[in-house]
Design a protein around this motif. Structure first.
Motif, PDB file in Angstrom:
ATOM      1  N   LEU A  33     -60.279 -72.604   4.804  1.00  0.00           N
ATOM      2  CA  LEU A  33     -61.033 -72.184   5.978  1.00  0.00           C
ATOM      3  C   LEU A  33     -60.055 -71.783   7.074  1.00  0.00           C
ATOM      4  N   GLU A  34     -60.299 -70.638   7.661  1.00  0.00           N
ATOM      5  CA  GLU A  34     -59.438 -70.157   8.735  1.00  0.00           C
ATOM      6  C   GLU A  34     -60.312 -69.955   9.972  1.00  0.00           C
ATOM      7  N   ASN A  35     -59.949 -70.579  11.056  1.00  0.00           N
ATOM      8  CA  ASN A  35     -60.707 -70.456  12.300  1.00  0.00           C
ATOM      9  C   ASN A  35     -59.816 -69.860  13.381  1.00  0.00           C
ATOM     10  N   ILE A  36     -60.382 -68.981  14.145  1.00  0.00           N
ATOM     11  CA  ILE A  36     -59.586 -68.275  15.155  1.00  0.00           C
ATOM     12  C   ILE A  36     -60.360 -68.226  16.474  1.00  0.00           C
ATOM     13  N   ALA A  37     -59.629 -68.372  17.551  1.00  0.00           N
ATOM     14  CA  ALA A  37     -60.192 -68.120  18.883  1.00  0.00           C
ATOM     15  C   ALA A  37     -59.159 -67.322  19.653  1.00  0.00           C
ATOM     16  N   TYR A  38     -59.597 -66.366  20.417  1.00  0.00           N
ATOM     17  CA  TYR A  38     -58.624 -65.568  21.167  1.00  0.00           C
ATOM     18  C   TYR A  38     -59.176 -65.167  22.519  1.00  0.00           C
ATOM     19  N   SER A  39     -58.245 -64.846  23.371  1.00  0.00           N
ATOM     20  CA  SER A  39     -58.598 -64.420  24.711  1.00  0.00           C
ATOM     21  C   SER A  39     -57.528 -63.435  25.167  1.00  0.00           C
ATOM     22  N   GLU A  40     -57.948 -62.436  25.906  1.00  0.00           N
ATOM     23  CA  GLU A  40     -56.980 -61.417  26.311  1.00  0.00           C
ATOM     24  C   GLU A  40     -57.432 -60.787  27.624  1.00  0.00           C
ATOM     25  N   ILE A  41     -56.499 -60.575  28.473  1.00  0.00           N
ATOM     26  CA  ILE A  41     -56.826 -59.948  29.761  1.00  0.00           C
ATOM     27  C   ILE A  41     -56.031 -58.648  29.881  1.00  0.00           C
ATOM     28  N   ASN A  42     -56.694 -57.611  30.344  1.00  0.00           N
ATOM     29  CA  ASN A  42     -56.028 -56.331  30.577  1.00  0.00           C
ATOM     30  C   ASN A  42     -56.064 -56.051  32.076  1.00  0.00           C
ATOM     31  N   ILE A  43     -54.914 -55.953  32.654  1.00  0.00           N
ATOM     32  CA  ILE A  43     -54.831 -55.674  34.087  1.00  0.00           C
ATOM     33  C   ILE A  43     -54.152 -54.328  34.274  1.00  0.00           C
ATOM     34  N   ASP A  44     -54.810 -53.448  34.978  1.00  0.00           N
ATOM     35  CA  ASP A  44     -54.247 -52.114  35.191  1.00  0.00           C
ATOM     36  C   ASP A  44     -54.124 -51.844  36.690  1.00  0.00           C
ATOM     37  N   LEU A  45     -52.890 -51.884  37.171  1.00  0.00           N
ATOM     38  CA  LEU A  45     -52.669 -51.641  38.599  1.00  0.00           C
ATOM     39  C   LEU A  45     -52.181 -50.222  38.854  1.00  0.00           C
ATOM     40  N   GLY A  46     -52.217 -49.389  37.844  1.00  0.00           N
ATOM     41  CA  GLY A  46     -51.714 -48.034  37.994  1.00  0.00           C
ATOM     42  C   GLY A  46     -50.243 -47.958  37.676  1.00  0.00           C
ATOM     43  N   TRP A  47     -49.401 -48.451  38.560  1.00  0.00           N
ATOM     44  CA  TRP A  47     -47.961 -48.421  38.288  1.00  0.00           C
ATOM     45  C   TRP A  47     -47.550 -49.452  37.244  1.00  0.00           C
ATOM     46  N   LEU A  48     -48.395 -50.432  37.050  1.00  0.00           N
ATOM     47  CA  LEU A  48     -48.102 -51.481  36.074  1.00  0.00           C
ATOM     48  C   LEU A  48     -49.389 -51.873  35.366  1.00  0.00           C
ATOM     49  N   SER A  49     -49.332 -51.908  34.075  1.00  0.00           N
ATOM     50  CA  SER A  49     -50.471 -52.470  33.351  1.00  0.00           C
ATOM     51  C   SER A  49     -49.957 -53.541  32.399  1.00  0.00           C
TER      52      SER A  49
END
Lengths: 332, 773
Positions: free
Chosen positions: B444-460
């Motif tokens: 059995l394989e269980n996965i949980a994930y979370s991800e945030i994408n921040i886009d400030l224009g000059w930096l993402s």
């Protein structure tokens, strides 16, 4: 021409792969000494009994060859090397080629042959090159019994007739053991054993990768002269191994004449290195004939226990039983 | 504690960033078929806000109060300008684009966000339209062969659909069809893949900077999305080629509401039998999908795939007295998946997937002898495979124009069958034996994930973490996999990116490295064989020219992988009675690194790319090669690819591909000796020699014509135009000379040992005819 025929021709052109010789700069290798050597214990002296005769002495011998680059020819026999043999850390002898016997004779008299537990080491010097190896004589495992009662109850496979036997022995439980089982024809006149082609149905042997069978290779008629196995599935147990060995050619007649035959049954307890050399060589030979379309195998080298050289310093103890089978004619 | 804190921040911080913005959201569709469009761009000029549709064609765009017009564009569609009604806080807007035949026209309007500034790296997506126009072998359109023309991707040999990404093994590629893993993607001995071009809508290959939702493999993700079917009209298309014939039908079940697509392929010509080598080879596959727009907020999908290859090799048995030998190999995947897309308002999109995927490989051996003196039957069957039953739930939260959040959980039940063996022998002169070996194991394989994408224009920045948990009997592994992709955007059209990825792989592949037919054995992680772990750093510099018309990129990577396995030399699972893990070398390490340059021309009548890669991939096992490092079988230090597609007009196009690569390494014996009469080759190092360099030019011509009944396309491809004899493998063979025997005859005498090269495909034209009505 039908349209489908054009397809077939095109396909044929595509699949008709081509070969061409290529030149490649392979580095020339320095030739290395190739050792072919076997040392075993002196056979037990047994009183002649019904169906048995005196035990067969197996000479302790060494042969030497020389490897070469693949595009050159290797040398099969080197006769001008010097061999230093040590037993239990003492130099036993310095040995030179015996041109009468055509090998290096490691122990000249049977009484000098090593006993189980003895340490042996070998040093071969040739043209300023030196190779060496060492091994410990394994313990001796005795044959408890051999069932030869169905010797004449043969079966025919292809052009060969096979007989059956069952050998029973007690595996020592305290150690890993590696075995080689052989049936040989008589070598009483020239001192050599002539192993016979042998097979088995025992799954602990046939399941090993080195065992040639209809399943793991197209070469199921591979000329196998011994059965190689370990005690990993029966460590410490009394074990019986059933096997089949060739007794002659089948000539498609209604009668089969069995002549007088002497058969030597041997059970060898071999070193792990000897076992690895023999099994890897057998696997190598099996795989070298594989058809590429059906899956070529991983490239592999044959194992060696020769430092700076190739081949095998083979050391084993053995027990043997010799049976005489009188001639008989059987109607099919 | 720090790890928990980090996760809490990643998950919770963005929730505080919900603002009072105006949002439009919905799906982007093809106007002619109602097929959703992936990677379409929706943007507003005044605010310069823009988004890309996700893999389901969904978008969510935040607008400023001044925004009243949005522009929508997608590859292969006419640009569309939409005037927005007075915006409420959030509206649902499905957008329909009109297809056009030619590629992107030059446009002045620009989204304000260049491709190079997106927070992804190591990603390639080749439009299916281009894939279909590229040269092919046997007339078989194949996305894998197209990706093999991109930097960092190597092929598994001449004409093979196996692929190796950045020095990793074939087992390290996650291959997803509609979000469901497939374990084997080869048809016809690997000459082409299972992905049927008629049903593919979009594909994407990710080599680094993996989003947190992907995992379980170390080297790459190939995400293939199939079409949903035309919900407006019934359409059929198909093609007749040398190796396969295919037919696809799609149409509405309920007009504009529900649709289906079914596509199948077979090989009608038994090619190997025709060329007389005794092999009987067949394959077939079937794709089917049903799509139902339940409401504006809910969509349901049901996908099915089944593919099978079968090879029979029979010899003997011509007469009653001759024994017969029959070998049969068969392998394939079966996949069924149910998906549910749901919109929670205009900011939250969810997808739930339930699936079952099954890969099996069966080897059968049968020996029969029935003569006057002997009767024997021997049957041996080896079954190996893996079956997954999985659940996925993914949430995308479009918090504001600068921040997105992705969350999800997966759970996969694996049933491994490493090597089930059934053996039976009966006969007149042999013992009757019947035995079987059941090796099934459940994990059995269980996965949980979370991800945030921040886009400030000059930096993402895209940052996430993936937690995986693997349970097999009493054995448990837990792993955290941090993921990061950052993009520093400067001088308007430049971008400098860095990614860091950790991946774990709980299943292992054993395959013979020979050139033969597939022999894939998927094995579970167990107490003897721990999971493989890969860590990759990647850095890249990107430049956009002429508003993304040209894109230049230079990417470097360093990848370290451990706990990889492979067969011990000479080992096989056939006939193996012990545990499978005794047949493998364990704890292998792989170090690969490389530099990839790519220049793409994305638009215009002439478009394509040029790429050059320098890379190395090196392996080390304690018990192989005496512990010394040796090159991976597909280590190719230098490779160059050129792809050019030219649209002469709406109906005629040409394409050209050229590839060059250093020769693959092979293990070549350099020494020979004789032992008891047997000649034995010996090599010093594994993969100690390289074959000759590989290069090849392929060209293709496509002519499409409207007919009364529909549309037809003739494709002519020429493989290996200048007939280069490329190496497939090398072998030694003695030459033989006829020498007089002194009695008036001649005898063959063994001569020198020579090295030969086998080449597979030389100059080879192929044709295919495809139709659509």
């Amino acid at each position: 021409m039908k349209e489908s025929n054009y397809f077939i021709i095109l396909l044929y052109l595509a699949l008709l792969s081509c070969s061409k010789e290529i030149e490649i700069d392979l580095e020339k290798v320095e030739p290395r000494l190739v050792v072919r050597s076997e040392i075993t214990n002196k056979p037990d002296t047994v009183a002649p009994g019904p169906g048995t005769i005196f035990p067969q002495y197996i000479p302790a011998k060494l042969e030497l060859g020389l490897s070469s680059s693949v595009t050159d020819d290797p040398t099969e026999n080197i006769v001008d090397a010097k061999v230093v043999l040590k037993k239990n850390n003492f130099v036993y002898d310095t040995i030179y080629y015996n041109s009468t016997k055509e090998y290096y004779e490691l122990f000249e008299t049977p009484d000098d042959l090593p006993e189980p537990g003895d340490d042996l080491s070998l040093e071969v010097i040739y043209n300023n090159e030196k190779v060496s190896s060492s091994a410990k004589m394994p313990s001796k495992v005795d044959i408890i019994s051999i069932d030869t009662s169905i010797y004449y109850s043969h079966y025919i496979e292809g052009t060969g007739m096979f007989s059956e036997g069952t050998l029973t022995f007690q595996d020592p439980g305290s150690e890993e053991n590696y075995y080689e089982l052989m049936v040989c024809s008589s070598g009483l006149y020239n001192g050599e054993l002539n192993p016979l082609r042998i097979k088995t149905d025992e799954t602990f042997i046939t399941g090993e990768k080195h065992y040639p069978s209809e399943i793991n290779t197209n070469q199921y008629v591979f000329d196998q002269k011994s059965l190689l196995f370990t005690d990993k599935t029966f460590n410490g147990e009394k074990k019986s191994v059933r096997f089949y060995f060739i007794i002659g050619g089948y000539k498609h007649s209604n009668t089969i004449d069995f002549g007088h035959k002497t058969r030597i049954y041997l059970l060898r307890n071999v070193t792990k290195e000897y076992y690895m050399f023999k099994t890897s060589k057998r696997t190598y030979l099996l795989n070298s004939g594989e058809n590429f379309l059906m899956g070529a195998s991983e490239p592999q080298n044959v194992y060696t226990n020769i430092k700076d050289g190739l081949g095998s310093f083979g050391v084993y103890t053995h027990d043997q039983e010799i049976y005489f089978f009188p001639k008989r004619t059987i109607q099919l | 504690m720090p790890r928990t804190l980090f996760i809490s921040i990643v998950i919770c911080l963005p929730l505080s960033l919900f603002g009072q913005q105006k949002i439009i959201s919905g799906y982007l569709y093809d106007k002619s078929s109602n097929e959703s469009i992936i990677e379409g761009v929706i943007f507003s000029i005044p605010s310069k806000n823009g988004v890309t549709t996700n893999e389901y064609g969904y978008y969510s765009l935040r607008l400023d109060s001044l925004d009243s017009i949005i522009i929508v564009r997608a590859y292969g569609y006419s640009d569309t300008m939409i005037s927005l009604p007075k915006l409420k806080r959030g509206i649902s807007l499905n957008i329909y684009l009109k297809p056009k035949i030619t590629s992107f026209e030059e446009i002045d309007i620009y989204s304000g966000k260049m491709k190079v500034r997106e927070d992804e790296m190591g990603v390639m997506s080749i439009p299916m339209k281009d894939v279909k126009r590229m040269p092919n072998l046997f007339g078989e359109v194949d996305i894998i062969k197209s990706y093999q023309m991109t930097p960092g991707v190597q092929s598994g040999g001449e004409g093979s659909s196996d692929y190796y990404v950045r020095g990793g093994g074939a087992e390290q590629n996650l291959m997803l069809l509609d979000d469901v893993p497939l374990y084997n993607i080869s048809h016809f001995g690997g000459f082409f893949s299972v992905f049927n071009s008629d049903i593919i809508k979009n594909t994407k290959l990710i080599k680094s900077g993996f989003p947190s939702q992907y995992g379980g493999r170390l080297s790459s993700v190939l995400d293939v999305r199939s079409k949903e079917g035309n919900s407006k009209e019934l359409i059929a298309q198909g093609a007749v080629g040398l190796l396969s014939t295919r037919l696809a039908v799609e149409g509405p079940i309920v007009k504009n509401k529900a649709s289906f697509i079914v596509s199948g392929r077979i090989n009608p010509i038994p090619v190997f039998r025709l060329i007389g080598n005794g092999l009987n080879y067949h394959f077939n596959d079937l794709n089917a999908k049903v799509n139902w727009d339940v409401s504006d907020n809910d969509k349901l999908f049901l996908s099915f795939y089944r593919g099978r290859d079968k090879v029979k090799d029979k010899s003997g048995g011509e007469t009653d007295n001759t024994p017969s030998l029959k070998n049969t190999l068969s392998w394939g995947n079966t996949m069924v998946a149910f998906r549910w897309n749901h919109k929670f308002g205009s900011r939250v999109f969810s997808n739930m997937t339930l699936y079952n995927t099954n890969y099996s490989y069966i080897e059968e051996f049968e020996f029969k002898e029935d003569t006057d003196t002997s009767k024997r039957n021997i049957y041996n069957e080896l079954f190996t495979g893996v079956r997954d039953v999985g659940f996925k739930y993914h949430l995308s939260l479009f918090l504001n124009s600068k921040i997105d959040l992705n969350l999800g959980v997966n759970s996969v039940f694996h049933r491994f069958t490493p090597n089930d063996i059934y053996y039976e022998q009966t006969g007149s002169d042999i013992e009757n034996i019947s035995r079987s070996n059941n090796t099934k194991m459940d994990a059995l394989e269980n996965i949980a994930y979370s991800e945030i994408n921040i886009d400030l224009g000059w930096l993402s920045v895209k940052g996430g973490v993936r937690y995986s948990n693997y349970i097999l009997d009493s054995l448990t592994y837990n792993n955290f996999e941090p993921r990061l992709v950052s993009s520093f955007n400067f001088f308007e059209s430049w971008s400098l990116k860095y990614s860091y990825t950790v991946m774990n792989q709980y299943i292992h592949l054993l395959a013979y490295s020979g050139t033969g037919l597939p022999s894939d054995y998927w094995m579970p992680t167990n107490s003897e064989v721990p999971p493989s772990k890969g860590l990759q750093h990647s850095i890249g510099l990107y430049k956009s020219l002429n508003k993304d018309k040209y894109i230049l990129s230079l990417e470097g990577y360093l990848k370290n992988t451990n706990n990889i396995i492979q067969f011990k030399p000479g080992e096989t699972l056939i006939g193996q009675v012990g545990s499978w893990d005794e047949t493998v070398e364990k704890n292998g390490k792989n170090r690969s690194y490389g530099l990839e340059f790519m220049a793409q021309k994305k638009r215009g009548d002439l478009h394509g790319w040029i790429s050059a890669t320098y890379s190395r991939s090196l392996l080390q096992f304690d018990n192989l090669n005496e512990g010394r490092v040796f090159p991976f079988k597909y280590d190719r230090p230098l490779s160059i690819n050129v792809v050019a597609i030219y649209d002469l007009n709406d109906n005629v196009n040409f394409s050209l591909t050229w590839q060059y690569g250093s020769g693959y390494p092979i293990t070549l014996a350099d020494e020979i000796y004789i032992h008891n009469g047997d000649y034995i080759f010996h090599y010093d190092d594994i993969n100690n020699t390289r074959m000759r360099d590989y290069h090849r030019l392929d060209v293709s011509f496509n002519h499409t014509k409207e007919k009364k009944w529909g549309e037809r396309t003739w494709t002519i491809s020429i493989f290996n135009l200048y007939n280069r004899k490329n190496p497939y493998y090398y072998y030694y063979e003695h030459e033989y000379e006829n020498v007089s025997d002194g009695k008036g005859g001649a005898e063959a005498v063994k001569g020198d040992l020579k090295l030969y090269q086998r080449s597979l495909f030389n100059f080879f034209p192929s044709f295919s005819y495809s139709f659509k009505f």
